[in-house]
Design a protein around this motif. Structure first.
Motif: not given
Length: 461
Positions: A106-111, A116-138
């Motif tokens: 996992l590595s962050i690629i945007g927020s 916050a959006v992370y890049r990660g690998e599940y098995g043989k597939t690269w995918l994106a994981v979007k979760t709450v940006h705990t230090s973001g404006h909202d």
């Protein structure tokens, strides 16, 4: 009687030996009845013990992966890592909370303000994981408790996941799964309550990269924009408006432009009471671009026109006005100008771009004189030239390599380069159906090669 005495002498209410005399005084008159009750209790106790043992055996067999079937082992239960290795994005199996620990690298690629959006690998597939940006404006500007603030941000992610799945389309990012725990978020180490959306991975739309693309690659992005506009106008949810129509809301995946952020989507056209409420203005000068009609208290076509205007500002003027065949430049500029002035709605933009693609693919823009250039070339089917490469403008790879709509266009292009002596049509085609041509500066060392066709300018052999 001695057995009865031994039994009754066991344990009293306080755990002490009550004595045979006292017990016989209390219970002897109903001793036979008590004996029958004792036997029933023994049977019930034995039955309950057997049931308990059976349940324990079932649990044990479930854990160890065995079945109650002649002692044979059950089918192997895959471990989470094995599920990840075997997972295919096209399998239809949606990922959930249990799969999150198996996403690695996992590595962050945007927020942004919310996510916050992370890049990660599940098995043989690269995918994106979007979760709450705990230090973001909202989160940081929220004045409620951390748990309530998190719920508000998480609700946006859940809504976005639902919208993306409802808007399923080739040019909308695909949702692979989500995690919506049944417990509240707790600050600190994320032991519980982490909300996440798992999607197809794309990379941001970089203006510098777009400007460096050749015309055909940019035309594909323009075609994607047209399809997205059409889909927003005719979506299963009704007509949709992208309030925040910017390049940041899109990604490029597999060479295609895809809508990835629908946080600010509005369902339904703009409400109105009179036609004056339906004027679309220039966002900078506040000049009226187009007046629409108020029909049944909504501005008919408002979303379709405004999306098209925004798409022109942020995309189309970067994609098609330059770099293509000279005969298509005026048509490209015409589309962009009409679109930016609000004179084309989303459906019209889509149809205009598709017409442009067909024109480019077929080479209909070539004049009769340009097509006649083929008469100056000799054709050799099944031959090629490996050497004699040279550089030219608008290349898609090393050397002078371009797509052509026909051998006639290849001949005309070759005639435009003084150093071009021949060109080879190879067995590769682009997304528009145009064939790849390699232009050569010499004609020595011809060799046979199936599915290639060599064209040599007359007077060179």
């Amino acid at each position: 009687m001695s057995i009865a005495k031994s039994t009754l002498r066991q344990v009293g209410d306080d755990g002490s030996n009550l004595g045979y005399g006292r017990m016989t005084h209390l219970f002897f008159p109903s001793f036979s009845k008590m004996a029958r009750v004792s036997r029933l209790s023994v049977y019930m106790t034995a039955y309950l013990c057997l049931c308990l043992l059976a349940n324990m055996a079932l649990v044990l067999m479930f854990i160890t992966g065995y079945q109650l079937r002649s002692g044979t082992p059950a089918a192997h239960i895959p471990r989470p890592s094995q599920l990840a290795e075997d997972w295919d994005p096209h399998s239809g199996r949606l990922l959930n909370c249990a799969d999150l620990p198996s996403i690695t690298n996992l590595s962050i690629i945007g927020s942004g303000w919310t996510k916050a959006v992370y890049r990660g690998e599940y098995g043989k597939t690269w995918l994106a994981v979007k979760t709450v940006h705990t230090s973001g404006h909202d989160m940081t500007e929220c004045h409620e408790t951390v748990s309530i603030c998190y719920k508000q941000c998480a609700a946006k992610i859940i809504k976005e996941s639902l919208l993306l799945r409802e808007l399923s389309h080739n040019n909308v990012i695909k949702v692979f799964g989500e995690c919506v725990p049944g417990v509240d978020y707790s600050p600190g180490p994320p032991v519980a309550g982490v909300v996440a959306m798992i999607t197809e991975l794309g990379h941001p739309v970089n203006v510098i990269e777009v400007l460096q693309m050749n015309f055909e690659e940019r035309l594909q992005l323009a075609s994607d924009i047209g399809r997205i506009l059409y889909h927003l106008a005719q979506s299963p949810l009704g007509t949709l408006l992208m309030k925040d129509f910017r390049r940041e809301q899109f990604v490029i995946s597999g060479g295609s432009l895809k809508l990835s952020d629908v946080d600010d989507v509005v369902i339904g056209d703009h409400p109105c009471t009179t036609d004056q409420d339906c004027a679309i203005k220039d966002g900078v000068k506040e000049n009226i671009l187009i007046n629409l009609t108020c029909v049944m208290e909504v501005c008919k076509g408002f979303n379709s026109h405004l999306n098209a205007i925004h798409a022109s500002q942020h995309f189309m003027r970067l994609l098609i006005p330059y770099g293509g065949p000279a005969a298509l430049e005026s048509a490209c500029l015409h589309i962009v100008n009409l679109q930016s002035r609000g004179l084309l709605d989303s459906e019209a933009v889509h149809h205009e771009i598709q017409s442009l693609v067909r024109n480019y693919s077929s080479g209909a823009y070539l004049s009769a004189a340009e097509k006649d250039t083929i008469q100056n070339f000799i054709v050799y089917h099944g031959y090629t030239i490996d050497e004699a490469d040279f550089s030219c403008l608008r290349t898609v790879r090393t050397g002078c390599v371009q797509s052509v709509s026909s051998p006639e266009e290849g001949a005309w292009l070759c005639s435009q380069f003084p150093e071009c002596m021949a060109f080879v049509l190879i067995n590769q085609w682009t997304w528009t159906g145009r064939q790849i041509a390699i232009f050569k500066g010499g004609v020595r060392e011809m060799r046979k090669k199936k599915q290639h066709t060599l064209y040599i300018r007359r007077g060179q052999g």
